[in-house]
Design a protein around this motif. Structure first.
Motif, PDB file in Angstrom:
ATOM      1  N   CYS A  24       0.843  -1.205   0.000  1.00 34.96           N
ATOM      2  CA  CYS A  24       0.000   0.000   0.000  1.00 34.96           C
ATOM      3  C   CYS A  24       0.874   1.249   0.000  1.00 34.96           C
ATOM      4  CB  CYS A  24      -0.923   0.008   1.215  1.00 34.96           C
ATOM      5  SG  CYS A  24      -2.314  -1.136   1.116  1.00 34.96           S
ATOM      6  N   ARG A  25       1.910   1.247   0.809  1.00 37.20           N
ATOM      7  CA  ARG A  25       2.778   2.419   0.888  1.00 37.20           C
ATOM      8  C   ARG A  25       3.603   2.583  -0.382  1.00 37.20           C
ATOM      9  NH1 ARG A  25       4.675   2.369   7.316  1.00 37.20           N
ATOM     10  NH2 ARG A  25       2.564   2.765   8.105  1.00 37.20           N
ATOM     11  N   GLN A  26       4.056   1.463  -0.952  1.00 33.51           N
ATOM     12  CA  GLN A  26       4.836   1.560  -2.179  1.00 33.51           C
ATOM     13  C   GLN A  26       4.011   2.120  -3.327  1.00 33.51           C
ATOM     14  OE1 GLN A  26       7.442  -1.701  -2.974  1.00 33.51           O
ATOM     15  NE2 GLN A  26       7.406  -1.397  -5.176  1.00 33.51           N
ATOM     16  N   LEU A  27       2.727   1.776  -3.364  1.00 29.19           N
ATOM     17  CA  LEU A  27       1.844   2.231  -4.439  1.00 29.19           C
ATOM     18  C   LEU A  27       1.073   3.492  -4.064  1.00 29.19           C
ATOM     19  CD1 LEU A  27       0.523  -1.272  -5.534  1.00 29.19           C
ATOM     20  CD2 LEU A  27       2.140   0.175  -6.777  1.00 29.19           C
ATOM     21  N   SER A  38     -12.231  -8.731   0.257  1.00 35.19           N
ATOM     22  CA  SER A  38     -12.649  -8.653  -1.136  1.00 35.19           C
ATOM     23  C   SER A  38     -11.619  -9.309  -2.047  1.00 35.19           C
ATOM     24  CB  SER A  38     -12.827  -7.180  -1.537  1.00 35.19           C
ATOM     25  OG  SER A  38     -13.110  -7.070  -2.912  1.00 35.19           O
ATOM     26  N   ASP A  39     -12.086  -9.865  -3.155  1.00 37.21           N
ATOM     27  CA  ASP A  39     -11.158 -10.488  -4.090  1.00 37.21           C
ATOM     28  C   ASP A  39     -10.626  -9.496  -5.116  1.00 37.21           C
ATOM     29  OD1 ASP A  39     -13.373 -10.074  -5.657  1.00 37.21           O
ATOM     30  OD2 ASP A  39     -13.516 -12.135  -6.390  1.00 37.21           O
ATOM     31  N   ARG A  40     -11.089  -8.242  -5.058  1.00 32.60           N
ATOM     32  CA  ARG A  40     -10.629  -7.243  -6.024  1.00 32.60           C
ATOM     33  C   ARG A  40     -10.550  -5.880  -5.345  1.00 32.60           C
ATOM     34  NH1 ARG A  40     -11.502  -7.166 -11.753  1.00 32.60           N
ATOM     35  NH2 ARG A  40     -11.838  -9.408 -11.602  1.00 32.60           N
ATOM     36  N   VAL A  41      -9.435  -5.168  -5.538  1.00 32.18           N
ATOM     37  CA  VAL A  41      -9.258  -3.812  -5.025  1.00 32.18           C
ATOM     38  C   VAL A  41      -8.823  -2.925  -6.179  1.00 32.18           C
ATOM     39  CG1 VAL A  41      -7.906  -2.322  -3.492  1.00 32.18           C
ATOM     40  CG2 VAL A  41      -8.665  -4.572  -2.693  1.00 32.18           C
ATOM     41  N   GLU A  42      -9.403  -1.726  -6.260  1.00 32.62           N
ATOM     42  CA  GLU A  42      -9.088  -0.789  -7.339  1.00 32.62           C
ATOM     43  C   GLU A  42      -8.434   0.460  -6.767  1.00 32.62           C
ATOM     44  OE1 GLU A  42     -12.840   0.047  -9.085  1.00 32.62           O
ATOM     45  OE2 GLU A  42     -13.085  -1.958  -9.983  1.00 32.62           O
ATOM     46  N   HIS A  43      -7.476   0.997  -7.526  1.00 31.04           N
ATOM     47  CA  HIS A  43      -6.815   2.233  -7.102  1.00 31.04           C
ATOM     48  C   HIS A  43      -6.438   3.022  -8.343  1.00 31.04           C
ATOM     49  CE1 HIS A  43      -3.063   4.561  -6.026  1.00 31.04           C
ATOM     50  NE2 HIS A  43      -3.960   5.048  -5.185  1.00 31.04           N
ATOM     51  N   THR A  47      -0.165   8.177 -12.490  1.00 33.34           N
ATOM     52  CA  THR A  47       0.569   8.072 -13.747  1.00 33.34           C
ATOM     53  C   THR A  47      -0.159   7.113 -14.678  1.00 33.34           C
ATOM     54  OG1 THR A  47       1.962   6.156 -13.201  1.00 33.34           O
ATOM     55  CG2 THR A  47       2.683   8.310 -12.392  1.00 33.34           C
ATOM     56  N   GLU A  48       0.382   6.948 -15.886  1.00 34.12           N
ATOM     57  CA  GLU A  48      -0.183   6.007 -16.852  1.00 34.12           C
ATOM     58  C   GLU A  48       0.339   4.589 -16.653  1.00 34.12           C
ATOM     59  OE1 GLU A  48      -2.561   6.438 -19.479  1.00 34.12           O
ATOM     60  OE2 GLU A  48      -2.944   8.123 -18.146  1.00 34.12           O
ATOM     61  N   ASP A  49       1.273   4.403 -15.725  1.00 38.02           N
ATOM     62  CA  ASP A  49       1.795   3.068 -15.459  1.00 38.02           C
ATOM     63  C   ASP A  49       0.765   2.251 -14.673  1.00 38.02           C
ATOM     64  OD1 ASP A  49       4.095   3.879 -16.721  1.00 38.02           O
ATOM     65  OD2 ASP A  49       5.197   4.258 -14.864  1.00 38.02           O
ATOM     66  N   ILE A  50       0.835   0.932 -14.841  1.00 33.18           N
ATOM     67  CA  ILE A  50      -0.179   0.035 -14.266  1.00 33.18           C
ATOM     68  C   ILE A  50       0.513  -1.060 -13.464  1.00 33.18           C
ATOM     69  CG2 ILE A  50      -2.051  -1.574 -14.810  1.00 33.18           C
ATOM     70  CD1 ILE A  50      -2.254  -0.019 -17.530  1.00 33.18           C
ATOM     71  N   THR A  51      -0.055  -1.376 -12.320  1.00 31.60           N
ATOM     72  CA  THR A  51       0.367  -2.521 -11.525  1.00 31.60           C
ATOM     73  C   THR A  51      -0.844  -3.408 -11.285  1.00 31.60           C
ATOM     74  OG1 THR A  51       2.164  -1.366 -10.387  1.00 31.60           O
ATOM     75  CG2 THR A  51       1.273  -3.315  -9.305  1.00 31.60           C
ATOM     76  N   VAL A  52      -0.696  -4.678 -11.603  1.00 32.05           N
ATOM     77  CA  VAL A  52      -1.685  -5.688 -11.230  1.00 32.05           C
ATOM     78  C   VAL A  52      -0.987  -6.621 -10.248  1.00 32.05           C
ATOM     79  CG1 VAL A  52      -3.144  -7.583 -11.996  1.00 32.05           C
ATOM     80  CG2 VAL A  52      -2.927  -5.528 -13.412  1.00 32.05           C
ATOM     81  N   THR A  59      -6.749  -9.497  -5.737  1.00 31.56           N
ATOM     82  CA  THR A  59      -6.067  -8.896  -6.883  1.00 31.56           C
ATOM     83  C   THR A  59      -6.266  -7.383  -6.832  1.00 31.56           C
ATOM     84  OG1 THR A  59      -6.306 -10.847  -8.308  1.00 31.56           O
ATOM     85  CG2 THR A  59      -5.963  -8.733  -9.398  1.00 31.56           C
ATOM     86  N   LEU A  60      -5.165  -6.664  -6.876  1.00 29.84           N
ATOM     87  CA  LEU A  60      -5.186  -5.198  -6.886  1.00 29.84           C
ATOM     88  C   LEU A  60      -4.908  -4.697  -8.286  1.00 29.84           C
ATOM     89  CD1 LEU A  60      -4.872  -2.262  -5.679  1.00 29.84           C
ATOM     90  CD2 LEU A  60      -2.465  -2.860  -5.325  1.00 29.84           C
ATOM     91  N   ILE A  61      -5.699  -3.737  -8.737  1.00 29.77           N
ATOM     92  CA  ILE A  61      -5.445  -3.047  -9.997  1.00 29.77           C
ATOM     93  C   ILE A  61      -5.162  -1.593  -9.669  1.00 29.77           C
ATOM     94  CG2 ILE A  61      -6.321  -2.403 -12.260  1.00 29.77           C
ATOM     95  CD1 ILE A  61      -8.064  -5.153 -10.327  1.00 29.77           C
ATOM     96  N   SER A  62      -3.947  -1.136  -9.945  1.00 36.86           N
ATOM     97  CA  SER A  62      -3.555   0.248  -9.693  1.00 36.86           C
ATOM     98  C   SER A  62      -3.086   0.853 -11.006  1.00 36.86           C
ATOM     99  CB  SER A  62      -2.429   0.306  -8.655  1.00 36.86           C
ATOM    100  OG  SER A  62      -1.978   1.642  -8.479  1.00 36.86           O
ATOM    101  N   GLY A  63      -3.719   1.954 -11.410  1.00 35.84           N
ATOM    102  CA  GLY A  63      -3.343   2.571 -12.670  1.00 35.84           C
ATOM    103  C   GLY A  63      -4.288   3.706 -13.026  1.00 35.84           C
ATOM    104  N   PRO A  64      -4.217   4.189 -14.263  1.00 39.40           N
ATOM    105  CA  PRO A  64      -5.114   5.271 -14.684  1.00 39.40           C
ATOM    106  C   PRO A  64      -6.569   4.803 -14.690  1.00 39.40           C
ATOM    107  CG  PRO A  64      -3.933   4.350 -16.558  1.00 39.40           C
ATOM    108  CD  PRO A  64      -3.320   3.742 -15.337  1.00 39.40           C
TER     109      PRO A  64
END
Length: 250
Positions: A24-27, A38-43, A47-52, A59-64
């Protein structure tokens, strides 16, 4: 081929909570964002970079925002192949460089090593000497990010230390003052002799002594690295996919 992730059941749940906090802190998310059933978290990131990131059952989805929106059409968890993130990117795939690593964490690490009184160097110079004998791909995977200290390099004992050959090296960098991100590299002419296990265990135990949770990242296809992690006591609980926007599309 999508290699399934092992059951994360053996991994201590308290440690899992600490690993989640570090991510959480890194992202740059709220500290409790992954503290969920939950089985899915959105953030939505900045930036336009994406982390799954798959950690255990989440599963976390972090991105635009467009990537977060697109993820809602996908079912299941991200696996170790690139099917899930490729589907997420769709026709944007050619604009991104994708990287994939399994993630494993130290839980119950032993202290026994199979070498009596090994000759160990903590100097970065000996790690650099080792890298000069390895392929660019191996060096890139082991040392893709800087390791500031915590070097453990196993030296051949047939010469004085200042001229001894570097056989294998392990080191780590600290992340969020919580995780110790491990790196291991072995001279290709000295593999399959247990050298990586010696330095990997020494570096891992050093991290634990510093109050950190050891983290081991491997490319999914790197079976030898994943087997080594398992022998050292790491538990593989997830996978991280990164999609970094290429410079010519900035």
């Amino acid at each position: 081929m999508n290699s399934p992730l092992p059951d994360a059941g053996p991994f201590d749940r308290h440690r899992l909570d600490i690993v989640r906090l570090a991510w959480c802190r890194q992202l740059q998310m709220d500290d409790r964002a992954l503290d969920t059933d939950s089985d899915r978290v959105e953030h939505v990131g900045a930036t336009e970079d994406i982390t799954v990131l798959r950690l255990a059952e989440t599963t976390l989805i972090s991105g635009p925002s467009w990537a977060v929106d697109a993820s809602r059409a996908l079912t299941g968890h991200a696996g170790t192949d690139r099917t899930w993130i490729s589907a997420l990117l769709g026709d944007r795939s050619e604009r991104y460089d994708i990287g994939t690593h399994t993630v494993a964490y130290g839980s119950d690490i032993g202290h026994t090593i199979d070498v009596h009184d090994p000759l160990i160097s903590h100097e970065a110079e000996h790690a650099r000497n080792l890298a000069a004998h390895c392929s660019e791909a191996d060096v890139a995977e082991a040392f893709d990010e800087p390791v500031s200290r915590h070097w453990f390099t196993l030296l051949g004992d047939d010469r004085p230390a200042d001229s001894a050959h570097s056989l294998a090296s392990a080191g780590y960098s600290e992340q969020q003052l919580i995780l110790a991100d491990m790196r291991v590299l072995t001279d290709p002419n000295h593999r399959r002799r247990g050298h990586a296990q010696v330095v990997g265990r020494l570096a891992t135990n050093d991290a634990i002594d510093d109050g950190l949770i050891p983290q081991w990242r491997s490319r999914p296809e790197n079976a030898s690295a994943r087997r080594l992690a398992a022998r050292l006591g790491y538990v593989e609980i997830g996978v991280r996919h990164t999609a970094v926007l290429r410079g010519d599309h900035g």
